[in-house]
Design an enzyme around this catalytic site. Structure first.
Site, PDB file in Angstrom:
ATOM      1  N   ILE A   1       0.872  -1.171   0.000  1.00 52.54           N
ATOM      2  CA  ILE A   1       0.000   0.000   0.000  1.00 52.54           C
ATOM      3  C   ILE A   1       0.913   1.225   0.000  1.00 52.54           C
ATOM      4  CG2 ILE A   1      -1.940  -1.138   1.119  1.00 52.54           C
ATOM      5  CD1 ILE A   1      -1.255   0.358   3.683  1.00 52.54           C
ATOM      6  N   SER A   2       0.495   2.247  -0.691  1.00 54.12           N
ATOM      7  CA  SER A   2       1.331   3.436  -0.868  1.00 54.12           C
ATOM      8  C   SER A   2       1.622   4.125   0.457  1.00 54.12           C
ATOM      9  CB  SER A   2       0.641   4.430  -1.815  1.00 54.12           C
ATOM     10  OG  SER A   2       0.455   3.867  -3.084  1.00 54.12           O
ATOM     11  N   ALA A   3       2.719   4.856   0.474  1.00 58.57           N
ATOM     12  CA  ALA A   3       3.040   5.694   1.628  1.00 58.57           C
ATOM     13  C   ALA A   3       1.934   6.737   1.799  1.00 58.57           C
ATOM     14  CB  ALA A   3       4.385   6.381   1.416  1.00 58.57           C
TER      15      ALA A   3
END
Length: 245
Positions: free
Chosen positions: A88-90
């Site tokens: 999952i993206s930052a």
């Protein structure tokens, strides 16, 4: 009989005490996560201009969208593993993409790459109860993971779909906004077709080097692209993406 009753009563009291301790520990843990989430969002304020994006980030419990072993890192501003070679993206990237999309109440959004459901939850906050997020994921176990996470956190305005995201999802097209959370070799034609005139798409493009693009379709259907900087995302796999290795 009295002795047996006494043992039963003692067992019930012990069980109740254990339940209270667990509940107390869970409450303390939630308060700690809330503090960490607030600190994270405060750290994003320097780069994110839209207050409503920051407020949405503050309302979504990221620790409930990651595997148990990643919970303690949920409020560190970096990508987190969710299995199957996916992340999952930052948080800062989630916020940047939401800001680029200019999400508003009532928008119908298509997301490509559901992952754990976190990004969709943030967008769900921004489009509100009158809007809806359709998020497409190709890996079935992640579809189930995202559905479970969204259900336990109460996001009823997000629908998770098991399909090839590189083809978009024509059933509910056109979309006001399209968010792509994996890097494509080029902007897939089906996504451009499914974007409503006046709509905005955000998509990372490239393989070894990637750039984030803001794509706007004007009311006449003409496409306008703006570069938003270098990024690193997992690849978009599918008919209009990269081939599965």
């Amino acid at each position: 009989m009295q002795e047996r009753n006494g043992k039963v009563q003692f067992s019930v009291i012990c069980e109740e005490g254990r339940g209270e301790r667990i509940h107390k520990k869970e409450n303390e843990e939630e308060k700690e996560f809330e503090k960490l989430r607030k600190l994270l969002v405060e750290g994003l304020e320097a780069n994110i201009l839209k207050e409503k994006v920051l407020e949405a980030m503050l309302r979504v419990p990221r620790h409930k969208f990651v595997p148990e072993y990643e919970k303690r890192a949920a409020y560190v501003d970096r990508p987190l593993e969710i299995g199957h070679g996916q992340t999952i993206s930052a948080p800062h990237m989630v916020a940047i993409m939401c800001e680029i999309l200019e999400l508003s109440e009532g928008h119908k959004v298509l997301e490509i790459g559901a992952g754990s459901g976190y990004n969709a939850a943030v967008m769900g906050e921004l489009v509100g109860k009158s809007g809806h997020v359709y998020t497409v994921e190709r890996i079935e176990s992640l579809v189930n993971f995202a559905k479970m996470n969204l259900k336990k956190t109460g996001y009823e305005n997000v629908t998770v779909i098991h399909e090839d995201g590189s083809m978009g999802y024509s059933n509910f097209a056109p979309y006001d906004r399209i968010a792509v959370t994996c890097a494509a070799p080029y902007i897939p034609e089906p996504l451009l077709e499914q974007l409503k005139p006046g709509g905005i798409m955000v998509i990372p493009v490239g393989s070894y080097t990637q750039e984030l693009f803001r794509v706007k379709k004007d009311i006449k259907g003409h496409i306008h692209k703006n570069r938003k900087g270098g990024v690193i995302f997992v690849p978009l796999i599918g008919k209009y993406g990269f081939r599965k290795s």
